[in-house]
Design a protein around this motif. Structure first.
Motif, PDB file in Angstrom:
ATOM      1  N   ILE A 201       7.784  13.420  22.909  1.00 49.96           N
ATOM      2  CA  ILE A 201       8.542  13.120  24.129  1.00 49.96           C
ATOM      3  C   ILE A 201       8.972  14.414  24.819  1.00 49.96           C
ATOM      4  O   ILE A 201       8.571  14.698  25.947  1.00 49.96           O
ATOM      5  N   ILE A 202       9.790  15.202  24.158  1.00 56.56           N
ATOM      6  CA  ILE A 202      10.323  16.429  24.763  1.00 56.56           C
ATOM      7  C   ILE A 202       9.213  17.413  25.110  1.00 56.56           C
ATOM      8  O   ILE A 202       9.105  17.872  26.251  1.00 56.56           O
ATOM      9  N   VAL A 203       8.379  17.762  24.144  1.00 54.27           N
ATOM     10  CA  VAL A 203       7.335  18.768  24.367  1.00 54.27           C
ATOM     11  C   VAL A 203       6.328  18.302  25.411  1.00 54.27           C
ATOM     12  O   VAL A 203       5.840  19.101  26.228  1.00 54.27           O
ATOM     13  N   GLN A 204       6.029  17.007  25.427  1.00 54.74           N
ATOM     14  CA  GLN A 204       5.030  16.485  26.369  1.00 54.74           C
ATOM     15  C   GLN A 204       5.639  16.067  27.710  1.00 54.74           C
ATOM     16  O   GLN A 204       4.931  15.628  28.606  1.00 54.74           O
ATOM     17  N   GLY A 205       6.959  16.201  27.840  1.00 57.32           N
ATOM     18  CA  GLY A 205       7.613  15.907  29.109  1.00 57.32           C
ATOM     19  C   GLY A 205       7.616  14.427  29.468  1.00 57.32           C
ATOM     20  O   GLY A 205       7.647  14.074  30.660  1.00 57.32           O
ATOM     21  N   ARG A 206       7.625  13.569  28.478  1.00 57.07           N
ATOM     22  CA  ARG A 206       7.620  12.125  28.727  1.00 57.07           C
ATOM     23  C   ARG A 206       9.063  11.612  28.814  1.00 57.07           C
ATOM     24  O   ARG A 206      10.006  12.271  28.361  1.00 57.07           O
ATOM     25  N   SER A 207       9.226  10.425  29.356  1.00 62.27           N
ATOM     26  CA  SER A 207      10.553   9.827  29.494  1.00 62.27           C
ATOM     27  C   SER A 207      10.861   8.962  28.271  1.00 62.27           C
ATOM     28  O   SER A 207      10.092   8.050  27.934  1.00 62.27           O
ATOM     29  N   SER A 208      11.994   9.223  27.620  1.00 64.58           N
ATOM     30  CA  SER A 208      12.379   8.439  26.442  1.00 64.58           C
ATOM     31  C   SER A 208      12.817   7.026  26.833  1.00 64.58           C
ATOM     32  O   SER A 208      12.763   6.107  26.016  1.00 64.58           O
ATOM     33  N   LYS A 209      13.227   6.848  28.117  1.00 66.95           N
ATOM     34  CA  LYS A 209      13.713   5.537  28.549  1.00 66.95           C
ATOM     35  C   LYS A 209      12.582   4.595  28.960  1.00 66.95           C
ATOM     36  O   LYS A 209      12.779   3.378  29.032  1.00 66.95           O
ATOM     37  N   SER A 210      11.416   5.149  29.201  1.00 63.64           N
ATOM     38  CA  SER A 210      10.289   4.300  29.599  1.00 63.64           C
ATOM     39  C   SER A 210       9.188   4.243  28.537  1.00 63.64           C
ATOM     40  O   SER A 210       8.218   3.508  28.696  1.00 63.64           O
ATOM     41  N   THR A 211       9.358   5.009  27.471  1.00 62.69           N
ATOM     42  CA  THR A 211       8.355   5.031  26.395  1.00 62.69           C
ATOM     43  C   THR A 211       8.818   4.156  25.240  1.00 62.69           C
ATOM     44  O   THR A 211       9.972   4.235  24.815  1.00 62.69           O
ATOM     45  N   LYS A 212       7.935   3.324  24.737  1.00 57.69           N
ATOM     46  CA  LYS A 212       8.246   2.440  23.629  1.00 57.69           C
ATOM     47  C   LYS A 212       8.105   3.183  22.291  1.00 57.69           C
ATOM     48  O   LYS A 212       7.283   4.090  22.151  1.00 57.69           O
ATOM     49  N   VAL A 213       8.914   2.762  21.337  1.00 58.10           N
ATOM     50  CA  VAL A 213       8.855   3.359  20.003  1.00 58.10           C
ATOM     51  C   VAL A 213       7.456   3.230  19.406  1.00 58.10           C
ATOM     52  O   VAL A 213       6.945   4.150  18.758  1.00 58.10           O
ATOM     53  N   GLY A 214       6.828   2.084  19.663  1.00 54.97           N
ATOM     54  CA  GLY A 214       5.491   1.860  19.131  1.00 54.97           C
ATOM     55  C   GLY A 214       4.460   2.862  19.609  1.00 54.97           C
ATOM     56  O   GLY A 214       3.411   3.035  18.969  1.00 54.97           O
ATOM     57  N   ASP A 215       4.754   3.560  20.715  1.00 50.64           N
ATOM     58  CA  ASP A 215       3.810   4.533  21.268  1.00 50.64           C
ATOM     59  C   ASP A 215       3.880   5.890  20.570  1.00 50.64           C
ATOM     60  O   ASP A 215       2.944   6.696  20.699  1.00 50.64           O
TER      61      ASP A 215
END
Length: 206
Positions: free
Chosen positions: A119-133
């Motif tokens: 999440i952090i390193v790849q610049g993704r959003s934790s609020k829109s990304t599912k745990v399963g991903d």
């Protein structure tokens, strides 16, 4: 941390063996007193009661079923944000991931490391990304059983460089999770208790 864990595992046995050799071979002048006092206790008996017998089940029992980290989970549909929030609230570094509506069927595990790397390193959003991903899927998990010896679990976690390991019981499924911190505390505690037993043995406490 890794060097400390390896030192505990390797030097602990050497220390205990050295002490046991020392007390099992008393000086001639001490023989009458030693054998009259400890006739019914042998070094083998003390060896048998050592930390080698401690299991993962003992750690789970000491944590208690309601203890934080013993059985904390989220679902594959939860957001990463909610999962990390739960970790922070309970002061743990990982959560078991289950399938929605199937709280006994483990789907994987999500850790702080997953959050940082995916999440952090790849610049993704934790609020829109599912745990399963971002979780480590069940078929890739390294697990132990309740009867696994603590030292075996410590060696496995050290070799695989993992900090959390699910505990799976045949026929039951997931029964808990232990961390490297739980393992180290258990080993240190057992070492301390064993040294106390050896000290009592030498001083005539048995």
């Amino acid at each position: 941390m890794q060097r400390a864990i390896q030192a505990i595992g390797s030097h602990g046995s050497l220390l205990k063996s050295a002490v046991l050799r020392h007390i099992s071979a008393p000086k001639p002048a001490m023989l009458p007193a030693v054998y009259s006092r400890f006739m019914s206790v042998s070094s083998a008996q003390i060896e048998e009661s050592g930390f080698e017998t401690a299991t993962v089940a003992d750690i789970l029992k000491s944590k208690g079923k309601s203890a934080d980290g013993s059985w904390l989970w989220c679902t594959t549909d939860d957001t990463v944000y909610d999962a990390v929030k739960s970790m922070t609230q309970h002061n743990v570094g990982a959560l078991v991931v289950v399938k929605p509506g199937q709280d006994k069927v483990i789907a994987g595990i999500v850790t702080e490391r997953d959050y940082l790397r995916k999440i952090i390193v790849q610049g993704r959003s934790s609020k829109s990304t599912k745990v399963g991903d971002i979780m480590t899927e069940e078929n890739k998990l390294i697990t132990v059983k309740p009867g696994t010896r603590v030292l075996q679990a410590m060696q496995l976690m050290t070799e695989k460089r993992i900090r959390h390991i699910p505990v799976i019981e045949d026929g039951t499924g997931m029964v808990g999770m232990v961390s490297i911190g739980d393992i180290v505390r258990a080993v240190v505690s057992e070492h301390r208790e064993e040294l106390n037993r050896l000290n009592a043995y030498i001083q005539g406490g048995y």
